[in-house]
Design an enzyme around this catalytic site. Structure first.
Site, PDB file in Angstrom:
ATOM      1  N   SER A   1      63.796  47.652  28.102  1.00  0.00           N
ATOM      2  CA  SER A   1      65.086  45.863  28.679  1.00  0.00           C
ATOM      3  C   SER A   1      65.515  45.372  27.414  1.00  0.00           C
ATOM      4  CB  SER A   1      64.845  45.066  29.717  1.00  0.00           C
ATOM      5  OG  SER A   1      65.683  44.612  30.437  1.00  0.00           O
TER       6      SER A   1
ATOM      7  N   TYR B   1      58.311  40.205  34.293  1.00  0.00           N
ATOM      8  CA  TYR B   1      59.095  41.863  34.097  1.00  0.00           C
ATOM      9  C   TYR B   1      59.073  41.719  32.237  1.00  0.00           C
ATOM     10  CZ  TYR B   1      63.956  45.166  33.322  1.00  0.00           C
ATOM     11  OH  TYR B   1      64.178  45.974  32.793  1.00  0.00           O
TER      12      TYR B   1
END
Length: 259
Positions: A140, A153
């Site tokens: 990401s 995350y």
């Protein structure tokens, strides 16, 4: 891309029942690859099979025994492995670090990091047996940028980047390419939910958060699951044969995640 570029490749996509994973699976299959997926939701697997005939295994990648079953099924259905797409992941808890439940932090790592390891320990021997291939890890932009209020995350996705770069060196002599794709904001339900969940933590309305977010993307737009899938297909194709150890941002130019 030449429609025959990935034809015949044997591809396993984790978290392949929906979202980015399902689009990756569909694009490979549409180009003639043989595809197997795993997912945590049987209804997603059923829908994908009905839509395009792709076989799947119900599994949580955080469970090493379940991952073993995935690879046993994939070996039976594909007859080997040429491409492993480690896509399964979760967004994790949101909030100040002192308020994050330890169980949710641990679950984020169990799926985003440990699950990737479980898949690699089973998949790499199959790629070596095939004489080479490709590993594509989905990270990401949060794996290269700080992301306040999303530390579980973000840190897990930074771990994926480190894993990718180290493994590329380790597996290069076996002609196995290892790369990571770093998506930015991806259009869809999850993207919309993020505004609703995160805005109250910042003391602003979701629409204001949306405005600020888009103002910090160079192209002023989000990307699609198709954009991510096209990059995955390219990395597995002959055109990507000399690309390894790279972290490729498909994000429309996300400049910061700090709003």
């Amino acid at each position: 891309m030449n429609n025959g570029a990935v034809s015949g490749l044997r591809v396993l996509v984790t978290g392949g029942g929906g979202g980015i994973g399902a689009e990756i699976a569909r694009q490979f299959a549409a180009l003639g690859a043989m595809v197997h997926v795993c997912d945590i939701a049987q209804e997603h697997l059923d829908a994908l099979h009905e839509d395009c005939g792709i076989e799947g295994t119900l599994a949580d990648v955080a469970d090493a025994a379940a991952v073993d079953r995935v690879f046993e099924d994939a070996e039976r259905s594909l007859g080997g492995l040429d491409v492993l797409v480690n896509n399964a992941g979760v967004t994790g808890p949101m909030g100040p670090i002192e308020d994050l439940p330890p169980a949710e932090w641990e679950r984020t790592y169990a799926i985003n990091v440990h699950g990737m390891f479980y898949c690699l320990r089973r998949g790499v021997p199959m790629l070596k047996e095939a004489g080479g291939g490709a590993v594509i890890n989905i990270s990401s932009v949060a794996g290269r940028l700080g992301y306040p209020l999303r530390t579980a995350y973000s840190s897990s996705k930074w771990a994926v980047v480190g894993l990718t770069q180290g493994l590329a060196m380790e597996l290069g002599p076996h002609d196995i390419r290892v790369n990571a794709i770093l998506p930015g904001w991806v259009a869809g339900e999850r993207h919309e939910r993020n505004f609703v969940r995160r805005a109250p933590l910042l003391g602003i309305e979701p629409e204001e958060l949306r405005r600020r977010t888009y103002s910090r993307i160079s192209l002023r737009r989000v990307v699609t699951t198709s954009d991510i899938a096209e990059m995955a297909v390219f990395l597995a194709s002959p055109g990507g044969r000399n690309i390894t150890g790279q972290c490729l941002n498909v994000c429309a130019g996300v400049e910061t995640l700090a709003i």
